[in-house]
Every structure is written in C-alpha cells, then in structure tokens.
Write an enzyme that holds these catalytic residues in place. Structure first.
Site, mmCIF file in Angstrom:
data_model
loop_
_atom_site.group_PDB
_atom_site.id
_atom_site.type_symbol
_atom_site.label_atom_id
_atom_site.label_comp_id
_atom_site.label_asym_id
_atom_site.label_seq_id
_atom_site.Cartn_x
_atom_site.Cartn_y
_atom_site.Cartn_z
ATOM 1 N N GLY A 7 6.874 2.581 -5.430
ATOM 2 C CA GLY A 7 6.717 1.249 -5.992
ATOM 3 C C GLY A 7 5.344 0.704 -5.676
ATOM 4 N N SER A 28 4.537 -1.392 -3.342
ATOM 5 C CA SER A 28 4.272 -1.618 -1.926
ATOM 6 C C SER A 28 4.846 -0.545 -1.026
ATOM 7 C CB SER A 28 4.843 -2.981 -1.498
ATOM 8 O OG SER A 28 6.253 -3.007 -1.687
ATOM 9 N N SER A 29 5.447 0.504 -1.563
ATOM 10 C CA SER A 29 6.063 1.515 -0.707
ATOM 11 C C SER A 29 6.226 2.817 -1.473
ATOM 12 C CB SER A 29 7.421 1.041 -0.188
ATOM 13 O OG SER A 29 8.323 0.847 -1.264
ATOM 14 N N VAL A 72 8.841 6.466 -0.968
ATOM 15 C CA VAL A 72 9.985 7.012 -0.247
ATOM 16 C C VAL A 72 9.907 8.529 -0.291
ATOM 17 C CG1 VAL A 72 12.492 7.038 -0.025
ATOM 18 C CG2 VAL A 72 11.347 4.992 -0.897
ATOM 19 N N ASP A 107 15.839 -10.104 -5.115
ATOM 20 C CA ASP A 107 15.298 -9.045 -5.979
ATOM 21 C C ASP A 107 16.412 -8.080 -6.368
ATOM 22 O OD1 ASP A 107 13.453 -7.681 -7.461
ATOM 23 O OD2 ASP A 107 12.645 -6.523 -5.785
#
EC number: 2.7.11.1
Length: 818
Positions: A264, A266-267, A269, A388
């Site tokens: 995403g 901001s991250s 996985v 969210d």
C-alpha cells in the site's frame, strides 16, 4: 604516367603541411586577431605563395583569379568533380569569426548542440577566436541555469530537511571544471546513477530503472528511508507492552519465496517464519514513511497503530498483532519498523471478485457480514473507531473467520482515551477510502472543491456504520454501488433520490429510531438483488446519507433480522493462534544480550499477551559466585521423572561424590534398586492423577456438579491417591500392573459419582449433549470453555470454497502467493 616527372611532383603535394600550418596560425593567434590578417593568410595559401612546389594545384581563393598554370594542362591528370568541390568548400573567409559557408555553419551549430563536451562551459575560450561559438555556448548555459533554478525551487517546495543541500548537475555539459580536480566517483558520472541518500530515496533520478539506487531499496524510488540509527520500539510503547526482543533477525527469518503478499501507500507485507518452528509462518507488515513525514512523526504514528492493534488482538474477529520490531536493510526490504502479525489466507475483496461469488447463498454472505459487524462492535466497545473499513481490510483465516486489520488511521473516539464516560471526539479532514467514505467526510476532499460551510466535524462511529452498509450492498449486488459518496457521482445522486422517494411515498417512519418495518423492494435498483425487505432495511439504514439518522452499531444489533443471522463462529470463541517465540535478544538497552540470562533476579517467561500475568520460575540455578561465597549451603530439590525419583543435594554436585565412603555408595545402590522396583507404580499413579485432573478441568454436561462436589469435599483427589497407594504391587513385564480389587471398586464408584469419562480423540468423541460445532472452525471450538449443553448447533459454512473460473486476474496478481 607513373614515369612522368611532373606526376612525381604532384605526389609530393604538401597539402597536409598546409593544413598543419593553418592550424598553428589559428591556435597561436590572440583571442582578438584581426580578421584581415586571417583573410590575407588564406589568400596567400590559396595563391600558392607559401607552397614550395605546387604548379598543378588549382587556386582555392574565392576571387576566381589565378587558374590552372600552363604546365598543368600539358600532362596533369584529370581531377574528379568531388575533389574540386571539396577543395572549393575549403575556401574559408573568416568574417566576424564565423564560418562563411551557410551549410557548414548549420552543420557546426548542429554539432555543438548535440555535443557533450565537458569543456563547453569553461570560462576561458579554448577555441580562441570564435565569438559565434561562444555566443551559442552562452545561450545554452543560460538555459541550463534556468533549469537549475527551477530544480532548486522544486526542492524548496518539498520542505525536507535536506532540501538545502547542493544539487547535482543534470548533465556533464552544465558542470564547470575551472579549478576542480578529477576525483574517483564509485557511483559514476551519470546523473541517473545518483548517490543514495541516507534519509530519503525519493530524490533519486528515476529515468532509468537499473540505476544504483535500485539495489539500495525496494526498487521504488518514492520510498523514503529512516535515518540511522533506528529508534528502539520500547521507547514508544507503554510498560505493559514492552518487548523482550526488538530485532527482527533475532527470532525470525524471511520466507524463501521473497514475494510481497500485499502493498500500500504506507506499508508492504511479506512472509516471515519463526527461527525455531519453520511451520509457523507470520506476516511482516513493513511500515514506510509517507508524504513529508519526519522520523519522529513516523515513530509516533507506527507505535500508535501497534498499540491499538495490540489492544484489540484478544478477539476472534481481530487480526492478532504480536510484536513491533526493527527491520534491517536486506535484499527484501529497507530499514525501519515492522509488525509481526497473524497471516491471513485471503481478504474479503478477493472472495467477492471471484466468479463464483454470485452463486454464494445469502446466508453465507450474511454470515460474513455479521462477523465483520461483530468485529466493528468490539472495536467500538473498546473505545476505538476503525475509520477505514473496506473489504480489503477484512482478512479471512484458514478456518473461514473474518478478521479486521489495518488500524493505520484508527483512533480513540473519546475525548479522554480509555475513559468511556467522556464525550465522543469529532473528526475533521478527508480520511478513508471511497466509496466507503460517507458524504459528510467527502466534503473535505480537496478535489471536490466544496465550500467550507459544508465542512463540519463528523462522528467517526457513524463513518464505520456507513462503510458497513456500503459493504453489505456490494456483497449482495456483486458490484460497488457508486464511486464517490457525493453529489458529483450520478449513481450516488440516484441513490439519494431513491432514498427520499421511499420515505416520502412508502415508509415515512423509515428513519425513526426503533422502526423495524420492511425496507425498499425490487423497484429500487440497489435493493433488487436482496430478495428480502428486512435485509434491505439493514443495508439502507446503515448507508443512510444523513449521519443524524444513520444506524449505529447498537441499533444494528437490536434489529430482529440481524439477530436471526446464523454465523459459523461466535465472538466469544477462543482463537488458537500460536504466539511466536522470542528466545533471543540482542538489545543492549533494557535486556541482556544473552538470551539465557534473565533480566532480573527471577527468570521471566515473556508473553505477547499483556493481559496475562507474568509467570516466574520458583527456583533459579546458583551461579559460581554464589557457590564460592556459601559452599556449605545445601538446597534440596526433588526431581520428578519417569526414570529417576531420587533426592539429591545441589551443593554436592561440585565433585564431592568421589570423596564419599564406599559404604555410603553401597547403601545408595540398594536404594536405587528399591526405587526401580517402584518406578512403574509411581508412573501409573502420576498418569492416573494427570488424567483425573485433565478430565475434571474439561467441560462436561455435568461440570457444574463436579465443581460443587469438589468445593464441598476438597479431599476427593487425596482419597483417590490414597486408594492407589494403599496396596502397591510389584510390576511384571507380561502386562500392565493390576490394581487391588478393593481399590479398583472404590475408584470405579468414585468415578461414576463424578460422571467422569475417559479421554478419547476429538475425531471419535461422542458427546451426550448435542453437537457443539461441525463447521470449518470446529477444531478451535471443541473443548472451548464456552461450550454448554444449552448452546445451539453452529451452522456449516465453507467461505473459502468459492469457485473461480478466471485463473489469473490482474487485480489479485499481488496476492497469488498467499
């Protein structure tokens, strides 16, 4: 013609010497040489005055006088037309330092334009006399200076802490070399091979994908990296959440696939494995800096997300978050912080985009919806608003359980966190993901250009309710109802008109609190596929455009239709997820570097659950210093084992056994033989006691009576042990040791009184009560303390068995490795 003497003189033509002489005159002349002298030199050269012997050379002067000599017409060989043209073009007249020929002037300017000469911007005119070339160079330099000024202005607008640093030139042509020494640069001289920054990676040039910076981070030049050193996560966590280890590589290893399972803004996985159990696979959520975020803001944002996720992790509908660790720079990811989380199989969006989703029964879709609602209700009950909610943030476990995840923009909705009596804290600003963002939040979208009078503070709880309603409409209709929840979207305007028409013409009390009349029917496009007006009532009340009359979570759970929805999991069921072990710690701040050394006087068994009390070991091994200070101290401890049951002295282990008398050794040998003879009796006794304890702790239909009997008579277990120890017998090797008849009869009677049953495997176990679970999560529900005889039978749902005829969909290409 080879024997002709005149031809030999032609072969000795000094044309090369003439060119050398012309070059020396050009470079040895002053910077402001008179043009007339150059013209004279050219005429002299053209008339052949400077040549020793050139009777056959044609005149190269521009006047046309001085043609071929008579000797040339006598026996000279014919000159080709191309040679004549080449010699005629060599007639140079220097007027104002420029080339007289138009064609050669255009070619020269084109050559200068595309030339990458490092000395082009040198302050000294190396070419000497040329003013035309210098003027072209000045124009190019002015253009490059303007571009550099624009680049500096853009860097100032970025508002980063390194914006004031000197910027590198965009090309070698714009660099100045007057008084600089050439220094070896290991990163090359190309502007695309920019030197990697220690704080930011977004300043790197991205014209080429294979530059050096690609190997210094994840390949995305927009990712910003934290400056060294990375902060310790324990410095930002409360006391009850501090961790024994804060380094990822201490107890985890990356998966060999090296494929991200999600990413995403901001991250990102990835999969990681426990260093001690390779079968235990978890998810590493690597956090990245966003926008113009400073390192301090990054640490606060990530620690807040971890605290919220950790606070909610003790529920079956919340994705478990275990640790907040420091992630080093590797071939897989950049340095920073990351979460160790429970690994999900899929997310709800992946199920909804399958081709077989439209054939899923309504009761299974309602089951998934209710599970998500139970997770949101749990968040609200703990004072947290998700803010969210969308199908992408709902993970599906391997048991088919919905789990909420991604608490990046979640927040405590009370003015005073953890004080549930304080008023609700309103929010401002654009957050969330359209179309799951309600209309009152869309007013803050800068792209919509709404006037400020519409931008009012909103309730974050109503935001979660709206997202839940849009999610239900999407699950039933197999398509998103609209793109944006604002009047700029035509389909949203149609939904608002349908909402008002239903209230004005069919159900005027539809928005009244406590009204459970049927909702819209098939005459409305967004209610046609529900096939149930009670279900549309829930969906439309949750997705009410007016936040004042919108369904709250309490209103939803009080709705009769919602209460009748059957789920394959209960919110109070236990979630058996193995907590990753932290055996090693290399942190030198709060803990010892040796993983075997305890940080305090007593060894602490660290657990990831802050709600569990820390267990301490009752005894600690003595150090060599303690033994030296008090050698006479003897601590007696009993070692229970199936093969050894003797009592020994801890103080005698230092080599004192060799000094014992032989008679004492003989006595000990005799005792050992006696102990061996009674080993099997004690093993049977301990096994029987363990079985009784385990059976008493397990829930049975008469578990209440068992607890009552134990509370009234605390000596029940003592009587059982005494009956077993009353008449010990010598074990034989032919079969199991028989119990005394009297003891066996009393034991059978006591067992029947307590309604105890022998333990059998779960697969063959038959309960007298109705079946408590037969769904996909039956292994987790069997043996749960919440199981009782009055509990109704759970339904069977196979949420992960949805068919999909499309094997490779572009929208799920990043999740294929899951």
């Amino acid at each position: 013609m080879a024997g002709n003497g005149k031809d030999k003189e032609v072969d000795k033509s000094p044309s090369v010497s003439t060119l050398k002489l012309l070059g020396k005159r050009l470079f040895n002349s002053s910077s402001h040489t008179d043009n007339s002298s150059l013209l004279l030199s050219a005429e002299q050269l053209g008339n052949g005055r400077s040549l020793r012997k050139r009777p056959t050379s044609p005149s190269i002067s521009g006047s046309g006088s001085g043609g071929n000599s008579p000797s040339s017409s006598a026996g000279a060989r014919q000159r080709s037309a191309s040679l004549h043209r080449r010699k005629n073009n060599a007639s140079v007249g220097f007027s104002n330092g420029s080339v007289s020929s138009h064609k050669s002037s255009v070619a020269l300017q084109d050559l200068i334009k595309h030339n990458n000469n490092p000395y082009l911007n040198s302050p000294s005119d190396i070419l000497g006399t040329g003013t035309g070339i210098a003027s072209t160079r000045d124009r190019d330099r002015a253009v490059l200076d303007r571009e550099k000024e624009k680049e500096r202005a853009r860097n100032k607008e970025r508002n980063t802490h390194h914006a004031g640093l000197p910027q590198r030139s965009n090309s070698m042509a714009s660099h100045h070399f007057p008084n600089e020494n050439i220094v070896y640069n290991p990163y090359g001289i190309s502007p695309n091979h920019a030197r990697p920054d220690t704080a930011f990676a977004d300043t790197l040039n991205t014209n080429k994908e294979n530059d050096l910076s690609f190997y210094m981070h994840d390949g995305n030049s927009k990712i910003r990296m934290l400056p060294l050193p990375i902060a310790n996560p324990n410095d930002f966590l409360p006391e009850d959440m501090k961790q024994y280890s804060v380094h990822l590589t201490d107890n985890f290893v990356f998966d060999t696939d090296n494929k991200p399972i999600g990413s995403g803004g901001s991250s990102e996985v990835r999969k990681v494995k426990s260093s001690y159990r390779q079968k235990d696979v978890y998810a590493l959520k690597k956090l990245n800096m966003i926008y113009h975020e400073s390192p301090e803001k990054f640490y606060k944002r990530c620690s807040k997300e971890f605290i919220i996720a950790k606070h909610l992790s003790h529920n079956v509908h919340i994705t478990n978050t275990f640790y907040l660790l420091k992630v080093p720079t590797t071939t897989y990811t950049t340095r920073g912080w990351g979460f160790i989380m429970e690994l999900g199989v899929k997310d709800l969006f992946q199920l909804m985009e399958r081709t077989g989703w439209k054939n899923v029964p309504f009761n299974e879709k309602y089951c998934l919806f209710k599970q998500v609602a139970q997770g949101i209700k749990f968040c609200h009950d703990n004072g947290i608003a998700h803010r969210d909610l969308k199908p992408e943030n709902v993970l599906i476990s391997k048991e088919g359980i919905c789990k909420l995840t991604d608490f990046g923009i979640s927040d405590w909705y009370h003015v005073i966190p953890h004080d549930y009596t304080s008023p609700v804290k309103t929010c401002q600003g654009m957050i969330g993901s359209p179309p799951y963002t309600p209309p009152e939040v869309m007013y803050f979208d800068a792209k919509k250009h709404y006037p400020e009078k519409f931008q009012k503070p909103y309730n974050p709880l109503a935001m979660d309710s709206y997202a839940l309603g849009i999610m239900l409409i999407t699950m039933i209709n197999n398509i998103i109802p609209f793109i944006d929840s604002c009047n700029t979207d035509a389909r949203f305007r149609e939904f608002e008109v349908s909402y008002d028409n239903f209230i004005n013409h069919q159900n005027p009390h539809f928005r009244d609190k406590g009204c459970h009349k049927p909702g819209p029917g098939s005459e409305y496009s967004l209610a046609r596929n529900f096939k149930n007006t009670d279900a549309t009532r829930i969906a439309w009340r949750l997705a009410d455009p007016n936040p004042a009359t919108r369904y709250t979570m309490d209103d939803l759970f009080n709705d009769p239709f919602f209460q009748q929805i059957e789920t394959c999991v209960e919110p109070n069921d236990d979630d058996l997820v193995r907590v990753p072990e932290l055996r090693k710690s290399t942190s030198t701040n709060d803990f010892s570097e040796n993983s075997l050394d305890a940080p305090h006087d007593q060894e602490v068994i660290h657990t990831s659950n802050p709600f569990l009390k820390k267990e301490t070991l009752t005894s600690k091994p003595r150090s060599m210093l303690e033994i030296a200070e008090s050698p006479s101290l003897k601590q007696k401890s009993k070692v229970k084992d199936s093969a050894k049951t003797k009592t020994h002295d801890v103080g005698d282990e230092g080599g004192n056994e060799s000094t014992k008398p032989k008679q004492q050794d003989k006595k000990e040998n005799l005792k050992k033989d006696e102990v061996k003879n009674g080993d099997k009796d004690k093993v049977i006794e301990e096994a029987t006691t363990t079985n009784v304890d385990s059976i008493l702790e397990k829930p049975t239909p008469t578990s209440t009576k068992v607890e009552d009997n134990l509370s009234e008579d605390d000596s029940t277990m003592k009587e059982l042990k005494s009956m077993l120890n009353s008449t010990p017998t010598t074990p034989t090797h032919n079969g199991p040791t028989p119990l005394p008849a009297k003891a066996g009869t009393q034991l059978d009677k006591r067992m029947s009184d307590l309604s105890l049953k022998s333990e059998t495997p779960a697969s063959t176990k038959n309960f007298s009560a109705p079946n408590v679970s037969s769904s996909s999560n039956s292994l987790r529900s069997l043996g749960s303390p919440s199981v009782s005889s009055s509990k109704k039978k759970k339904v069977i749902h196979h949420h992960l068995d949805i068919t999909n005829s499309v094997t490779n969909m572009s929208s799920v290409s990043a999740f294929i490795s899951r």
